[in-house]
Design a protein around this motif. Structure first.
Motif, short mmCIF file in Angstrom:
data_model
loop_
_atom_site.label_atom_id
_atom_site.label_comp_id
_atom_site.label_asym_id
_atom_site.label_seq_id
_atom_site.Cartn_x
_atom_site.Cartn_y
_atom_site.Cartn_z
N ASP A 25 0.91 -1.29 -0.04
CA ASP A 25 -0.09 0.00 -0.17
C ASP A 25 0.78 1.17 0.07
OD1 ASP A 25 0.82 0.59 2.52
OD2 ASP A 25 -0.79 -0.51 3.53
N PHE A 26 0.19 2.41 0.11
CA PHE A 26 0.99 3.74 -0.09
C PHE A 26 1.88 3.99 1.00
CE2 PHE A 26 -2.20 4.93 2.78
CZ PHE A 26 -1.91 6.07 3.47
N THR A 27 2.03 3.12 2.20
CA THR A 27 2.75 3.54 3.32
C THR A 27 3.82 2.38 3.39
OG1 THR A 27 1.57 1.92 4.90
CG2 THR A 27 0.82 4.23 4.78
N CYS A 28 3.91 1.58 2.17
CA CYS A 28 4.88 0.56 2.04
C CYS A 28 4.74 -0.70 2.90
CB CYS A 28 6.36 0.94 2.21
SG CYS A 28 6.79 2.18 0.93
N GLN A 29 3.31 -0.67 3.39
CA GLN A 29 2.75 -2.00 4.21
C GLN A 29 2.03 -2.65 3.53
OE1 GLN A 29 2.24 -0.98 8.67
NE2 GLN A 29 2.13 1.03 8.09
N GLY A 30 1.22 -3.90 3.92
CA GLY A 30 0.76 -4.56 3.22
C GLY A 30 -0.99 -4.75 3.06
N LEU A 31 -1.41 -3.60 3.35
CA LEU A 31 -2.94 -3.39 3.47
C LEU A 31 -3.36 -3.14 1.99
CD1 LEU A 31 -5.01 -4.14 5.81
CD2 LEU A 31 -5.20 -1.60 5.92
N SER A 32 -3.21 -4.34 1.21
CA SER A 32 -3.51 -4.26 -0.14
C SER A 32 -3.59 -5.79 -0.73
CB SER A 32 -2.77 -3.34 -1.09
OG SER A 32 -3.60 -3.25 -2.41
N TYR A 33 -4.01 -5.94 -1.80
CA TYR A 33 -3.61 -7.38 -2.54
C TYR A 33 -3.28 -7.04 -3.98
CZ TYR A 33 -8.45 -7.01 -4.63
OH TYR A 33 -9.54 -6.67 -4.88
N ASP A 34 -2.63 -8.28 -4.66
CA ASP A 34 -1.93 -7.82 -5.90
C ASP A 34 -2.94 -7.51 -6.93
OD1 ASP A 34 -0.13 -8.12 -8.05
OD2 ASP A 34 -0.37 -10.24 -8.56
N GLY A 35 -2.57 -6.16 -7.56
CA GLY A 35 -3.35 -5.82 -8.54
C GLY A 35 -4.79 -5.15 -8.23
N HIS A 36 -4.63 -4.46 -6.99
CA HIS A 36 -5.97 -3.87 -6.43
C HIS A 36 -5.80 -2.38 -6.96
CE1 HIS A 36 -8.67 -2.23 -3.01
NE2 HIS A 36 -9.27 -2.99 -3.64
#
Length: 289
Positions: A25-36
């Motif tokens: 995500d925009f904070t360089c953490q993982g609150l997203s998934y591939d291609g979202h």
């Protein structure tokens, strides 16, 4: 959306900035998934959705397209024939900008194609239509056809320190608690997501169970469930999280003791921990008479 972030709704996932098979995500953490390609603003339960939460236009523009009539239901893997967005609205703004709003509630789309709208115009309500497993609004922002993250419009590698397109930037929550409660038995996931898990509370002669519902968990996190009663601690349970999970729930409890639970107040405390730090702690009290 007409909700309060961190209280009645939360951001489940952000735009994916990882160019490869991972997710960032925009904070360089993982609150997203591939291609979202958007921002997911979610409600904690289906009961909250049923109450009706309005979706509003982020900026003035003209409605380019709208769709209604897609049923609100958990996606079961079937082919959606190009209707992955479910019920939604696309708005064309000035200078090549466009916003798209997805997964809205069937029968609530309140605008028509070609309609000029102001910022804040009600578009419909949050729903469960299209390719989704939880009630939420997916909003995608584009400029000249290119996806733009409103949290990091200029530098995808800023790790949260760059510019933003939000008038009042929402606080970033890397994970947290959605709900907690007491139950007379371990609830199932459907009851938790529906908001009905604590419809049958414990009595003095039943099991005493506490549960916690969380989002944004990572491998290595711990969901801690503690129940304290009038005569001391009833249970303290640490549930380790073995893999990243968008949402999860855990429960712990004990069967009724001989003669039943002592009358009085019982306090449930649930904490989502990441390493040595608590991401969030919530508590609630049940009185057994």
């Amino acid at each position: 959306m007409d909700c309060t972030l961190g209280e009645t709704c939360y951001i489940q996932q952000y735009v994916d900035h990882d160019p490869g098979p991972g997710a960032r995500d925009f904070t360089c953490q993982g609150l997203s998934y591939d291609g979202h390609k958007g921002t997911d603003i979610a409600l904690p339960t289906l009961a909250a959705m049923a109450q009706g939460v309005r979706v509003r236009a982020a900026a003035p523009g003209v409605v380019r397209a709208r769709r209604d009539g897609v049923a609100d239901r958990l996606h079961d893997g079937r082919d959606l024939a190009g209707k992955d967005c479910g019920n939604g609205v696309a708005i064309r703004h000035a200078d090549g900008w466009e916003t798209q709003y997805c997964h809205m509630r069937q029968g609530t789309i309140a605008v028509t194609e070609g309609q000029e709208i102001a910022a804040g115009t009600v578009l419909g309500e949050i729903g469960l239509s299209g390719r989704t497993q939880f009630p939420h609004l997916h909003m995608t922002l584009r400029r000249n056809g290119t996806v733009i993250d409103p949290f990091a419009p200029e530098n995808a590698d800023s790790c949260g320190s760059g510019a933003t397109l939000w008038q009042d930037p929402p606080a970033y929550r890397p994970g947290g608690l959605l709900s907690l409660g007491f139950a007379a038995q371990v609830p199932d996931l459907a009851a938790v997501t529906e908001g009905s898990a604590d419809d049958t509370p414990p009595r003095r002669d039943t099991a005493l169970v506490g549960y916690g519902h969380a989002f944004g968990a990572r491998a290595g996190d711990v969901l801690r469930i503690v129940i304290d009663g009038p005569e001391g601690r009833v249970i303290a349970h640490d549930a380790p999280i073995e893999k990243p999970q968008a949402t999860l729930f855990r429960a712990a409890g004990r069967k009724a003791q001989a003669g039943g639970w002592p009358a009085g107040d019982y306090r449930l405390t649930v904490t989502l921990r990441r390493g040595a730090d608590p991401l969030e702690t919530r508590a609630t009290t049940l009185t057994l008479r």
